[in-house]
Write an enzyme that holds these catalytic residues in place. Structure first.
Site, PDB file in Angstrom:
ATOM      1  N   ASP A   1       0.849  -1.001  -0.008  1.00 54.11           N
ATOM      2  CA  ASP A   1       0.030  -0.172  -0.181  1.00 54.11           C
ATOM      3  C   ASP A   1       0.982   1.232   0.087  1.00 54.11           C
ATOM      4  O   ASP A   1       2.095   1.182   0.198  1.00 54.11           O
ATOM      5  CB  ASP A   1      -0.910  -0.123   1.190  1.00 54.11           C
ATOM      6  CG  ASP A   1      -0.104  -0.594   2.521  1.00 54.11           C
ATOM      7  OD1 ASP A   1       1.048  -0.213   2.591  1.00 54.11           O
ATOM      8  OD2 ASP A   1      -0.961  -0.597   3.443  1.00 54.11           O
TER       9      ASP A   1
ATOM     10  N   ASP B   1      -7.769  -2.007  14.107  1.00 58.07           N
ATOM     11  CA  ASP B   1      -9.115  -2.577  13.723  1.00 58.07           C
ATOM     12  C   ASP B   1      -9.373  -3.669  12.703  1.00 58.07           C
ATOM     13  O   ASP B   1     -10.285  -3.817  12.061  1.00 58.07           O
ATOM     14  CB  ASP B   1      -9.665  -1.162  12.985  1.00 58.07           C
ATOM     15  CG  ASP B   1      -8.826  -0.910  11.766  1.00 58.07           C
ATOM     16  OD1 ASP B   1      -7.986  -1.549  11.197  1.00 58.07           O
ATOM     17  OD2 ASP B   1      -9.430   0.277  11.061  1.00 58.07           O
TER      18      ASP B   1
ATOM     19  N   HIS C   1      -7.684  -4.288   9.894  1.00 54.53           N
ATOM     20  CA  HIS C   1      -7.110  -4.029   8.585  1.00 54.53           C
ATOM     21  C   HIS C   1      -5.832  -4.699   8.140  1.00 54.53           C
ATOM     22  O   HIS C   1      -5.199  -4.927   8.974  1.00 54.53           O
ATOM     23  CB  HIS C   1      -7.250  -2.677   8.163  1.00 54.53           C
ATOM     24  CG  HIS C   1      -6.028  -1.920   8.721  1.00 54.53           C
ATOM     25  ND1 HIS C   1      -6.300  -0.680   9.348  1.00 54.53           N
ATOM     26  CD2 HIS C   1      -4.715  -1.952   8.393  1.00 54.53           C
ATOM     27  CE1 HIS C   1      -5.087   0.170   9.653  1.00 54.53           C
ATOM     28  NE2 HIS C   1      -4.106  -0.812   9.140  1.00 54.53           N
TER      29      HIS C   1
ATOM     30  N   GLU D   1      -9.636  -1.073   5.145  1.00 57.63           N
ATOM     31  CA  GLU D   1     -10.369  -0.688   6.378  1.00 57.63           C
ATOM     32  C   GLU D   1     -11.485  -1.697   6.415  1.00 57.63           C
ATOM     33  O   GLU D   1     -12.187  -2.378   5.595  1.00 57.63           O
ATOM     34  CB  GLU D   1     -10.716   0.589   6.356  1.00 57.63           C
ATOM     35  CG  GLU D   1      -9.587   1.721   6.207  1.00 57.63           C
ATOM     36  CD  GLU D   1      -8.827   1.882   7.846  1.00 57.63           C
ATOM     37  OE1 GLU D   1      -8.705   0.911   8.450  1.00 57.63           O
ATOM     38  OE2 GLU D   1      -8.404   2.938   7.963  1.00 57.63           O
TER      39      GLU D   1
HETATM   40  C1  GLP Z   1      -0.373   0.144   8.744  1.00 54.66           C
HETATM   41  C2  GLP Z   1      -0.153  -0.613   7.287  1.00 54.66           C
HETATM   42  C3  GLP Z   1      -0.337  -1.916   7.447  1.00 54.66           C
HETATM   43  C4  GLP Z   1       0.235  -2.126   8.874  1.00 54.66           C
HETATM   44  C5  GLP Z   1      -0.650  -1.586  10.081  1.00 54.66           C
HETATM   45  C6  GLP Z   1      -0.297  -2.126  11.542  1.00 54.66           C
HETATM   46  O1  GLP Z   1      -1.642   0.726   8.544  1.00 54.66           O
HETATM   47  N1  GLP Z   1      -0.680   0.199   6.010  1.00 54.66           N
HETATM   48  O2  GLP Z   1       0.157  -2.790   6.489  1.00 54.66           O
HETATM   49  O3  GLP Z   1      -0.069  -3.781   9.039  1.00 54.66           O
HETATM   50  O4  GLP Z   1      -0.228  -0.305   9.947  1.00 54.66           O
HETATM   51  O5  GLP Z   1       0.986  -1.593  11.808  1.00 54.66           O
HETATM   52  P1  GLP Z   1       1.901  -1.701  12.983  1.00 54.66           P
HETATM   53  O6  GLP Z   1       2.583  -3.067  12.578  1.00 54.66           O
HETATM   54  O7  GLP Z   1       2.844  -0.703  13.279  1.00 54.66           O
HETATM   55  O8  GLP Z   1       1.120  -2.276  14.149  1.00 54.66           O
END
Ligand code: GLP
Length: 260
Positions: free
Chosen positions: A67, A135, A137, A142
């Site tokens: 992304d 959440d 995702h 989302e």
């Molecule tokens: C962002 C990214 C996701 C990732 C998520 C969780 O929103 N787009 O790909 O998995 O954060 O992040 P973290 O690993 O810092 O908890």
């Protein structure tokens, strides 16, 4: 889904790096799907260490990002392309031209089909690393995202923008509202999915994704449809799993050749 519960981040990183190393040695032109966020960082550090100390090579690999934010100036420090360059690509022998992100070729919604065509051209993703948002995702899909979604433009929820404000000096207004993300059904096409989650704040959502019903409300629950998913969690992130003991036992008695 295979759930592997490990003591901490270094064991998690080692196992995820083993899975990537196996693809690198088994496939001539390996295709890696990499994620941003903090969860995969120890894995990137482990891969960099193996590159430096053992000569693990990424020279023939291709890397695709899940992304990207829409609207940040090119080269912005918090763009996901810069993030992955800084945390991984700059430290290994992957040619910079072998790194692609979903907004490379065009802005926003028009670049989805082009991005998917590039991935299809190289034969699809061999292994995809994933984190999970608080959440539920994956990528930036989302809650409410279609389980059949493809790479497309999305609007972030307020909750995700608040979560990600920590990367923008705590300023939620600096977090872009829009992103482009691989869709859930795009992600499910990768041959092996490896989801990493650590810490108590992820416990509830990990349990929902792994043991709850498949629902667009928890996008990560769609992984239950995939034939080869490895969910690697630490004890804290595993603490709400009803079948934790069974997962531990399964992994403990796994034949070595099936380790991941
Ligand atoms: C962002 C990214 C996701 C990732 C998520 C969780 O929103 N787009 O790909 O998995 O954060 O992040 P973290 O690993 O810092 O908890």
């Amino acid at each position: 889904m295979e759930v592997v519960i490990l003591p901490g981040e270094s064991e998690m990183a080692e196992l995820a790096a083993d899975a990537i190393e196996r693809v690198l040695s088994a496939v001539d032109a390996p295709v890696l799907g990499l994620a941003t966020g903090s969860s995969p960082l120890p894995t990137y550090r482990e891969l960099i260490r193996r590159h430096r100390e053992n000569g693990l090579s990424f020279a023939t690999a291709r890397v695709f990002l899940l992304d990207e934010y829409v609207g940040l100036p090119a080269g912005h420090d918090q763009s996901y392309r810069r993030f992955i360059e800084r945390e991984f690509v700059d430290h290994v022998d992957l040619p910079i031209t072998s790194l692609s992100g979903p907004s490379d070729s065009a802005e926003g919604e028009t670049s989805g089909p082009e991005y998917e065509a590039i991935i299809a051209d190289v034969g699809g993703v061999d292994i995809q690393l994933l984190g999970i948002g608080s959440d539920g995702h994956i990528g930036f899909n989302e809650p409410g995202s279609s389980l059949g979604s493809r790479t497309r433009f999305k609007t972030l929820t307020g909750a995700t923008r608040s979560d990600n404000a920590r990367f923008f000096d705590g300023d939620v207004d600096a977090v872009p509202r829009h992103v482009i993300t691989q869709g859930i059904s795009t992600i499910l096409e990768a041959r092996h999915l490896v989801l990493l989650a650590a810490g108590a704040t992820k416990a509830g959502v990990v349990a929902q994704a792994v043991e709850g019903p498949v629902t667009a409300t928890v996008p990560a629950s769609a992984l239950q449809f995939h034939p080869h998913v490895t969910v690697i969690v630490d004890e804290a992130a595993a603490s709400s799993l009803a079948r934790a003991e069974y997962y531990r036992e399964t992994y403990r008695h796994k034949p070595g050749w099936q380790r991941i």
